[in-house]
Design a protein around this motif. Structure first.
Motif, PDB file in Angstrom:
ATOM      1  N   VAL A 121       0.824  -1.212   0.000  1.00  0.00           N
ATOM      2  CA  VAL A 121       0.000   0.000   0.000  1.00  0.00           C
ATOM      3  C   VAL A 121       0.861   1.266   0.000  1.00  0.00           C
ATOM      4  O   VAL A 121       0.525   2.245  -0.656  1.00  0.00           O
ATOM      5  CB  VAL A 121      -0.978  -0.012   1.198  1.00  0.00           C
ATOM      6  N   GLY A 122       1.959   1.250   0.721  1.00  0.00           N
ATOM      7  CA  GLY A 122       2.818   2.438   0.769  1.00  0.00           C
ATOM      8  C   GLY A 122       3.901   2.455  -0.293  1.00  0.00           C
ATOM      9  O   GLY A 122       4.368   3.524  -0.696  1.00  0.00           O
ATOM     10  N   GLY A 123       4.303   1.272  -0.748  1.00  0.00           N
ATOM     11  CA  GLY A 123       5.412   1.198  -1.706  1.00  0.00           C
ATOM     12  C   GLY A 123       5.100   1.812  -3.058  1.00  0.00           C
ATOM     13  O   GLY A 123       5.950   2.493  -3.651  1.00  0.00           O
ATOM     14  N   LEU A 124       3.901   1.600  -3.561  1.00  0.00           N
ATOM     15  CA  LEU A 124       3.535   2.161  -4.861  1.00  0.00           C
ATOM     16  C   LEU A 124       3.499   3.686  -4.842  1.00  0.00           C
ATOM     17  O   LEU A 124       4.113   4.327  -5.705  1.00  0.00           O
ATOM     18  CB  LEU A 124       2.204   1.566  -5.341  1.00  0.00           C
ATOM     19  N   PRO A 125       2.820   4.321  -3.868  1.00  0.00           N
ATOM     20  CA  PRO A 125       2.877   5.789  -3.812  1.00  0.00           C
ATOM     21  C   PRO A 125       4.287   6.318  -3.534  1.00  0.00           C
ATOM     22  O   PRO A 125       4.669   7.363  -4.056  1.00  0.00           O
ATOM     23  CB  PRO A 125       1.935   6.159  -2.667  1.00  0.00           C
ATOM     24  N   LEU A 126       5.061   5.582  -2.743  1.00  0.00           N
ATOM     25  CA  LEU A 126       6.438   5.996  -2.477  1.00  0.00           C
ATOM     26  C   LEU A 126       7.247   6.001  -3.762  1.00  0.00           C
ATOM     27  O   LEU A 126       7.937   6.979  -4.070  1.00  0.00           O
ATOM     28  CB  LEU A 126       7.077   5.060  -1.445  1.00  0.00           C
ATOM     29  N   ALA A 127       7.148   4.929  -4.527  1.00  0.00           N
ATOM     30  CA  ALA A 127       7.871   4.853  -5.797  1.00  0.00           C
ATOM     31  C   ALA A 127       7.394   5.935  -6.763  1.00  0.00           C
ATOM     32  O   ALA A 127       8.212   6.590  -7.433  1.00  0.00           O
ATOM     33  CB  ALA A 127       7.689   3.471  -6.424  1.00  0.00           C
ATOM     34  N   GLY A 128       6.078   6.143  -6.820  1.00  0.00           N
ATOM     35  CA  GLY A 128       5.541   7.193  -7.689  1.00  0.00           C
ATOM     36  C   GLY A 128       6.028   8.569  -7.276  1.00  0.00           C
ATOM     37  O   GLY A 128       6.355   9.408  -8.129  1.00  0.00           O
ATOM     38  N   GLY A 129       6.084   8.822  -5.987  1.00  0.00           N
ATOM     39  CA  GLY A 129       6.579  10.115  -5.493  1.00  0.00           C
ATOM     40  C   GLY A 129       8.040  10.333  -5.810  1.00  0.00           C
ATOM     41  O   GLY A 129       8.459  11.444  -6.178  1.00  0.00           O
ATOM     42  N   VAL A 180       9.724   8.940  -8.326  1.00  0.00           N
ATOM     43  CA  VAL A 180       9.831   9.152  -9.780  1.00  0.00           C
ATOM     44  C   VAL A 180       9.387  10.563 -10.137  1.00  0.00           C
ATOM     45  O   VAL A 180      10.060  11.268 -10.911  1.00  0.00           O
ATOM     46  CB  VAL A 180       9.006   8.090 -10.550  1.00  0.00           C
ATOM     47  N   ALA A 181       8.257  11.022  -9.587  1.00  0.00           N
ATOM     48  CA  ALA A 181       7.757  12.371  -9.886  1.00  0.00           C
ATOM     49  C   ALA A 181       8.746  13.437  -9.434  1.00  0.00           C
ATOM     50  O   ALA A 181       9.010  14.400 -10.169  1.00  0.00           O
ATOM     51  CB  ALA A 181       6.396  12.582  -9.228  1.00  0.00           C
ATOM     52  N   LEU A 229       9.113  18.718  -4.009  1.00  0.00           N
ATOM     53  CA  LEU A 229       8.317  17.529  -4.304  1.00  0.00           C
ATOM     54  C   LEU A 229       8.869  16.276  -3.594  1.00  0.00           C
ATOM     55  O   LEU A 229       8.170  15.288  -3.435  1.00  0.00           O
ATOM     56  CB  LEU A 229       8.246  17.310  -5.815  1.00  0.00           C
ATOM     57  N   TRP A 230      10.124  16.357  -3.135  1.00  0.00           N
ATOM     58  CA  TRP A 230      10.703  15.243  -2.384  1.00  0.00           C
ATOM     59  C   TRP A 230      10.035  15.060  -1.023  1.00  0.00           C
ATOM     60  O   TRP A 230      10.196  14.029  -0.373  1.00  0.00           O
ATOM     61  CB  TRP A 230      12.213  15.426  -2.218  1.00  0.00           C
ATOM     62  N   ALA A 231       9.258  16.074  -0.604  1.00  0.00           N
ATOM     63  CA  ALA A 231       8.548  15.966   0.673  1.00  0.00           C
ATOM     64  C   ALA A 231       7.500  14.849   0.615  1.00  0.00           C
ATOM     65  O   ALA A 231       7.226  14.190   1.625  1.00  0.00           O
ATOM     66  CB  ALA A 231       7.883  17.294   1.027  1.00  0.00           C
ATOM     67  N   VAL A 232       6.912  14.633  -0.567  1.00  0.00           N
ATOM     68  CA  VAL A 232       5.878  13.592  -0.693  1.00  0.00           C
ATOM     69  C   VAL A 232       6.444  12.206  -0.386  1.00  0.00           C
ATOM     70  O   VAL A 232       5.931  11.509   0.493  1.00  0.00           O
ATOM     71  CB  VAL A 232       5.207  13.659  -2.087  1.00  0.00           C
ATOM     72  N   PRO A 233       7.496  11.750  -1.064  1.00  0.00           N
ATOM     73  CA  PRO A 233       8.023  10.424  -0.710  1.00  0.00           C
ATOM     74  C   PRO A 233       8.618  10.378   0.697  1.00  0.00           C
ATOM     75  O   PRO A 233       8.591   9.325   1.341  1.00  0.00           O
ATOM     76  CB  PRO A 233       9.068  10.134  -1.783  1.00  0.00           C
ATOM     77  N   ALA A 234       9.121  11.515   1.187  1.00  0.00           N
ATOM     78  CA  ALA A 234       9.664  11.533   2.552  1.00  0.00           C
ATOM     79  C   ALA A 234       8.562  11.272   3.573  1.00  0.00           C
ATOM     80  O   ALA A 234       8.736  10.469   4.503  1.00  0.00           O
ATOM     81  CB  ALA A 234      10.353  12.866   2.831  1.00  0.00           C
ATOM     82  N   VAL A 235       7.409  11.931   3.385  1.00  0.00           N
ATOM     83  CA  VAL A 235       6.289  11.731   4.313  1.00  0.00           C
ATOM     84  C   VAL A 235       5.772  10.295   4.219  1.00  0.00           C
ATOM     85  O   VAL A 235       5.517   9.640   5.238  1.00  0.00           O
ATOM     86  CB  VAL A 235       5.155  12.754   4.026  1.00  0.00           C
ATOM     87  N   ILE A 236       5.632   9.784   3.002  1.00  0.00           N
ATOM     88  CA  ILE A 236       5.164   8.404   2.829  1.00  0.00           C
ATOM     89  C   ILE A 236       6.146   7.433   3.474  1.00  0.00           C
ATOM     90  O   ILE A 236       5.752   6.492   4.160  1.00  0.00           O
ATOM     91  CB  ILE A 236       4.955   8.078   1.332  1.00  0.00           C
TER      92      ILE A 236
END
Length: 166
Positions: free
Chosen positions: A35-43, A45-46, A55-62
């Protein structure tokens, strides 16, 4: 007058708790990873493709939320337990928000054993008790399949015996 100092409503005296399988933690870790890995990977990549530093804040929070879940899961699983008493079944769970459910055998309508694909892959099952009131349905997750079958049969027979005695 009796003193009730030190007694907790979540740990009745003279109750021996049966813990659930540690395999439940493995199943929950897998769910967090999926559940968290897919949004983390997407964040990641984005953020990498956009070149925007914020924008690195998104994967950091996830990632931090996944880490938090990873730290809590073992404690949550250790907090889950059940106890069979003469007239009822006790189910406890929770660390910060604790819960103790007492299900009288005579109130049970039927008992289910369930195991989805992930549960079967890690070797666990769930027992769900259904009562006349939907608010008192109770679930015990993370049982070895043999224990889930034994508990289902035992609870069903105790429930029938209590109903026959009414």
């Amino acid at each position: 007058m009796t003193s009730h100092a030190g007694l907790s409503p979540f740990d009745p005296p003279d109750v021996e708790w049966t813990p659930v399988s540690p395999k439940l933690a493995r199943a929950r870790f897998i769910m967090v990873a999926v559940v968290g890995g897919l949004p983390l990977a997407g964040g990641v990549v984005a953020a990498a493709l956009s070149g925007l530093a914020w924008l690195w804040a998104v994967p950091a929070v996830i990632g931090l939320l996944m880490l938090w879940d990873g730290l809590l899961i073992p404690r949550q699983v250790r907090a889950i337990g059940y106890a069979e008493r003469a007239d009822d079944l006790l189910i406890r769970k929770g660390i910060l928000f604790r819960s103790l459910v007492v299900v009288p055998y005579g109130r049970m309508q039927y008992v289910d054993v369930q195991a989805g694909p992930l549960a079967r892959a890690v070797g666990i099952a769930s027992v769900q008790l259904h009562t006349a009131s939907p608010g008192t349905d109770a679930v015990i997750d993370g049982l070895p399949p043999e224990e889930a079958t034994r508990l289902r049969d035992r609870l069903a027979s105790r429930g029938e015996a209590r109903l026959a005695g009414l």
